[in-house]
Design a protein around this motif. Structure first.
Motif, mmCIF file in Angstrom:
data_model
loop_
_atom_site.group_PDB
_atom_site.id
_atom_site.type_symbol
_atom_site.label_atom_id
_atom_site.label_comp_id
_atom_site.label_asym_id
_atom_site.label_seq_id
_atom_site.Cartn_x
_atom_site.Cartn_y
_atom_site.Cartn_z
ATOM 1 N N ILE A 244 0.834 -1.196 0.000
ATOM 2 C CA ILE A 244 0.000 0.000 0.000
ATOM 3 C C ILE A 244 0.871 1.250 0.000
ATOM 4 C CG2 ILE A 244 -1.676 1.324 1.358
ATOM 5 C CD1 ILE A 244 -2.706 -1.459 2.359
ATOM 6 N N GLY A 245 1.963 1.198 0.743
ATOM 7 C CA GLY A 245 2.860 2.343 0.812
ATOM 8 C C GLY A 245 3.435 2.715 -0.540
ATOM 9 N N ARG A 246 3.817 1.720 -1.304
ATOM 10 C CA ARG A 246 4.369 2.012 -2.637
ATOM 11 C C ARG A 246 3.318 2.676 -3.524
ATOM 12 N NH1 ARG A 246 7.073 -2.918 -1.332
ATOM 13 N NH2 ARG A 246 5.490 -4.224 -2.335
ATOM 14 N N GLU A 247 2.072 2.205 -3.444
ATOM 15 C CA GLU A 247 1.004 2.808 -4.239
ATOM 16 C C GLU A 247 0.722 4.236 -3.779
ATOM 17 O OE1 GLU A 247 -3.709 2.086 -5.446
ATOM 18 O OE2 GLU A 247 -2.713 0.710 -4.045
ATOM 19 N N VAL A 248 0.625 4.426 -2.484
ATOM 20 C CA VAL A 248 0.289 5.748 -1.954
ATOM 21 C C VAL A 248 1.427 6.740 -2.186
ATOM 22 C CG1 VAL A 248 -0.182 7.000 0.194
ATOM 23 C CG2 VAL A 248 -1.382 4.859 -0.277
ATOM 24 N N LEU A 249 2.658 6.292 -2.064
ATOM 25 C CA LEU A 249 3.789 7.184 -2.323
ATOM 26 C C LEU A 249 3.824 7.628 -3.786
ATOM 27 C CD1 LEU A 249 6.473 5.480 -0.100
ATOM 28 C CD2 LEU A 249 5.805 7.887 0.039
ATOM 29 N N ALA A 250 3.431 6.748 -4.680
ATOM 30 C CA ALA A 250 3.366 7.150 -6.089
ATOM 31 C C ALA A 250 2.305 8.236 -6.289
ATOM 32 C CB ALA A 250 3.049 5.937 -6.964
ATOM 33 N N ILE A 251 1.188 8.121 -5.564
ATOM 34 C CA ILE A 251 0.157 9.162 -5.634
ATOM 35 C C ILE A 251 0.703 10.477 -5.077
ATOM 36 C CG2 ILE A 251 -2.117 9.863 -4.779
ATOM 37 C CD1 ILE A 251 -2.842 6.853 -4.666
ATOM 38 N N ALA A 252 1.382 10.401 -3.942
ATOM 39 C CA ALA A 252 1.942 11.611 -3.329
ATOM 40 C C ALA A 252 2.972 12.267 -4.242
ATOM 41 C CB ALA A 252 2.570 11.272 -1.979
ATOM 42 N N ARG A 253 3.772 11.436 -4.905
ATOM 43 C CA ARG A 253 4.786 11.980 -5.821
ATOM 44 C C ARG A 253 4.116 12.718 -6.983
ATOM 45 N NH1 ARG A 253 10.312 11.258 -6.592
ATOM 46 N NH2 ARG A 253 10.394 9.938 -4.727
ATOM 47 N N THR A 254 3.023 12.156 -7.486
ATOM 48 C CA THR A 254 2.275 12.827 -8.549
ATOM 49 C C THR A 254 1.747 14.174 -8.073
ATOM 50 O OG1 THR A 254 1.629 10.719 -9.552
ATOM 51 C CG2 THR A 254 0.275 12.638 -10.078
ATOM 52 N N GLY A 255 1.211 14.191 -6.848
ATOM 53 C CA GLY A 255 0.671 15.432 -6.318
ATOM 54 C C GLY A 255 1.729 16.507 -6.157
ATOM 55 N N LEU A 256 2.913 16.124 -5.686
ATOM 56 C CA LEU A 256 3.989 17.097 -5.533
ATOM 57 C C LEU A 256 4.492 17.581 -6.888
ATOM 58 C CD1 LEU A 256 6.044 15.462 -2.635
ATOM 59 C CD2 LEU A 256 4.493 17.413 -2.479
ATOM 60 N N ALA A 257 4.602 16.667 -7.837
ATOM 61 C CA ALA A 257 5.061 17.073 -9.172
ATOM 62 C C ALA A 257 4.079 18.050 -9.803
ATOM 63 C CB ALA A 257 5.237 15.840 -10.056
ATOM 64 N N ARG A 258 2.789 17.800 -9.610
ATOM 65 C CA ARG A 258 1.790 18.663 -10.213
ATOM 66 C C ARG A 258 1.754 20.044 -9.545
ATOM 67 N NH1 ARG A 258 -2.490 14.833 -12.093
ATOM 68 N NH2 ARG A 258 -3.165 14.711 -9.920
ATOM 69 N N ARG A 259 2.138 20.116 -8.272
ATOM 70 C CA ARG A 259 2.224 21.422 -7.609
ATOM 71 C C ARG A 259 3.273 22.304 -8.278
ATOM 72 N NH1 ARG A 259 1.398 22.933 -2.330
ATOM 73 N NH2 ARG A 259 3.609 23.214 -1.857
ATOM 74 N N GLY A 260 4.353 21.675 -8.730
ATOM 75 C CA GLY A 260 5.369 22.400 -9.470
ATOM 76 C C GLY A 260 6.069 23.488 -8.672
ATOM 77 N N ARG A 261 6.230 23.283 -7.376
ATOM 78 C CA ARG A 261 6.924 24.266 -6.552
ATOM 79 C C ARG A 261 8.425 23.987 -6.617
ATOM 80 N NH1 ARG A 261 3.258 27.019 -3.296
ATOM 81 N NH2 ARG A 261 1.197 26.763 -4.252
ATOM 82 N N LEU A 262 9.174 24.874 -7.233
ATOM 83 C CA LEU A 262 10.587 24.653 -7.484
ATOM 84 C C LEU A 262 11.442 25.442 -6.500
ATOM 85 C CD1 LEU A 262 10.630 24.959 -11.392
ATOM 86 C CD2 LEU A 262 10.106 22.944 -9.976
ATOM 87 N N ASN A 263 12.619 24.875 -6.171
ATOM 88 C CA ASN A 263 13.565 25.626 -5.356
ATOM 89 C C ASN A 263 14.510 26.404 -6.268
ATOM 90 O OD1 ASN A 263 15.413 23.785 -6.358
ATOM 91 N ND2 ASN A 263 15.767 22.739 -4.396
ATOM 92 N N ALA A 264 15.523 27.018 -5.680
ATOM 93 C CA ALA A 264 16.427 27.865 -6.462
ATOM 94 C C ALA A 264 17.208 27.071 -7.503
ATOM 95 C CB ALA A 264 17.393 28.587 -5.526
ATOM 96 N N ASP A 265 17.333 25.762 -7.285
ATOM 97 C CA ASP A 265 18.048 24.911 -8.232
ATOM 98 C C ASP A 265 17.129 24.298 -9.284
ATOM 99 O OD1 ASP A 265 20.486 25.323 -6.891
ATOM 100 O OD2 ASP A 265 20.009 23.732 -5.455
ATOM 101 N N GLY A 266 15.860 24.675 -9.253
ATOM 102 C CA GLY A 266 14.915 24.158 -10.228
ATOM 103 C C GLY A 266 14.349 22.789 -9.899
ATOM 104 N N ARG A 267 14.557 22.292 -8.661
ATOM 105 C CA ARG A 267 14.020 20.983 -8.260
ATOM 106 C C ARG A 267 12.637 21.167 -7.648
ATOM 107 N NH1 ARG A 267 17.988 17.837 -4.413
ATOM 108 N NH2 ARG A 267 17.016 15.989 -5.313
#
Length: 456
Positions: free
Chosen positions: A389-412
């Motif tokens: 379940i953790g692997r599935e949920v972490l993939a969802i969380a990763r998608t959510g963070l990527a879609r937020r698109g909040r970048l640091n000074a290095d562009g990450r």
């Protein structure tokens, strides 16, 4: 909580209590991230706990931090018990056994919360090192007995200390020997609050497993991977738990208010005095018939302070507090907000997470809650392990963070903060299990090496 609330506005009715919570609704562009983390101080020379008083005590640590930061002291009698940043909103507070907590400011990104953490650790080390003080990155003190653990001079904790043994066998361990990391997140509406609350409650045992980091008590293995989480199962059942009513039809602010009203109070604060009313009903205070304070009527500060003494796995105030995770190394402290922000701050990901958990019954959720502290990622629900379940949920969380698109000074973007959790879920092995391998191997049955290898 760093400071008790001071708002003398009288409460006219139950509707005022509901309105207090409802006032937490915010538009999405105003949603913030507040991370709180506790760490356990110790003397580096002899691995002893740090008392409040003394030339190298917790008081001196607080005074040094005040001088460094310029924050306002939070006083009780003549004792500094915390610090408050009047401009940024952050605070430093003391837990009952001297656990040193940063309650972070409300920030916009996980990058900012992680920067705040690293700045705080650098600052506190600058003051602590000359005092010979270090800090453990664990979810529970691994060596000292409860009797050896210091007591901080906070009146509300004295009231809790007297009351805890009446309602559970492990409440004093919770107070004096545990350390947690939590993140506080916003909601946009009552419906949004309910959906986030349900997802967060259902997945709190997963967070417990992913962050499990408290396998030692009094110098030896305690039989759990997250003893900190297990302790909450026998602390005070009136005010803890998985809130099964939150999953029932009709859940909303009113339902939470009704539950909170039925949880016994600890104290009523008037001026600088804490009146011990442990076990009394808030409903009696509302009606002006509290036996300990005849004629005294409830104020909004009483309500806010009462809400802060409720300890479910997810707590509702004017935001939601995720409460299921052990304290740990810096990478894990940054992973906590990333995990929940990725799941809860993107509507599609919130729905995807709900799809994972919506078929679980109240009995399923409770069984998982009870199994996770002992079994970690090997615990199962509906035929699936928490590792899967953790692997599935972490993939969802990763998608959510990527879609937020909040970048640091290095562009990450913020997705890299999930890397430690991906490793843990991928291997199916917790930090606690790594500690136990070391204990039974190179540490040769001693917990002492944890004070160097698992210190900040």
């Amino acid at each position: 909580m760093a400071r008790d609330v001071s708002d003398t506005t009288p409460i006219g009715s139950r509707d005022d209590l509901v309105a207090y919570l409802e006032a937490g609704c915010k538009p999405k562009d105003a949603w913030r991230i507040g991370t709180e983390h506790e760490k356990i101080p110790f003397y580096t020379a002899d691995l002893a706990p740090v008392p409040y008083e003394g030339e190298r005590g917790v008081r001196r640590l607080l005074e040094g931090m005040q001088g460094l930061l310029g924050w306002e002291p939070i006083m009780e009698d003549d004792h500094p018990i915390g610090l408050y940043d009047v401009t940024g909103g952050g605070a430093i507070s003391l837990e009952p056994g001297g656990q040193f907590e940063l309650s972070g400011a409300p920030l916009e990104t996980v990058h900012q919360t992680c920067c705040e953490l690293h700045a705080h650790l650098a600052q506190v080390k600058e003051i602590a090192r000359p005092l010979g003080i270090g800090f453990l990155a664990l979810g529970m003190s691994p060596k000292w007995t409860r009797e050896e653990t210091p007591v901080m001079p906070k009146s509300r904790y004295g009231i809790m200390r007297r009351y805890m043994p009446e309602v559970g066998s492990l409440g004093l361990d919770m107070m004096f020997r545990t350390a947690t990391v939590q993140v506080n997140l916003d909601f946009g509406s009552e419906a949004d609050m309910v959906k986030k609350l349900r997802v967060a409650l259902a997945l709190q045992p997963l967070a417990t497993a992913l962050f499990a980091n408290s396998p030692f008590t009094a110098g030896r293995p305690n039989g759990f991977l997250s003893m900190r989480s297990h302790i909450w199962l026998d602390t005070d059942r009136d005010r803890t738990g998985m809130l099964p009513f939150a999953f029932e039809d009709g859940m909303g602010f009113e339902r939470y208010v009704d539950w909170a009203l039925d949880v016994p109070m600890y104290f009523v604060k008037r001026g600088d005095t804490y009146h011990d009313v442990a076990g009394a009903s808030f409903r009696d205070l509302l009606a002006g018939r509290l036996p300990q304070l005849p004629g005294e009527r409830a104020t909004m500060s009483d309500w806010a302070n009462h809400l802060s003494t409720l300890f479910p796995e997810v707590r509702l105030k004017r935001f939601l507090e995720m409460r299921g995770s052990d304290g740990g190394p810096t990478g894990m402290l940054c992973a906590e907000p990333a995990f929940w922000v990725g799941l809860l701050y993107d509507e599609d990901c919130l729905t995807a997470a709900w799809d994972v958990v919506k078929g679980w019954s109240a009995a399923d959720r409770q069984a998982l809650r009870e199994a996770a502290p002992r079994l970690g990622l090997a615990a199962t629900i509906a035929g699936r392990s928490l590792a899967e379940i953790g692997r599935e949920v972490l993939a969802i969380a990763r998608t959510g963070l990527a879609r937020r698109g909040r970048l640091n000074a290095d562009g990450r973007d913020e997705t890299h903060f999930l890397d430690p959790l991906d490793r843990i879920a991928g291997e199916g092995r917790t930090l606690a299990e790594d500690l136990l391998v070391r204990y039974h191997g190179p540490w040769q049955g001693s917990v002492d090496p944890v004070f160097s290898e698992y210190a900040y």
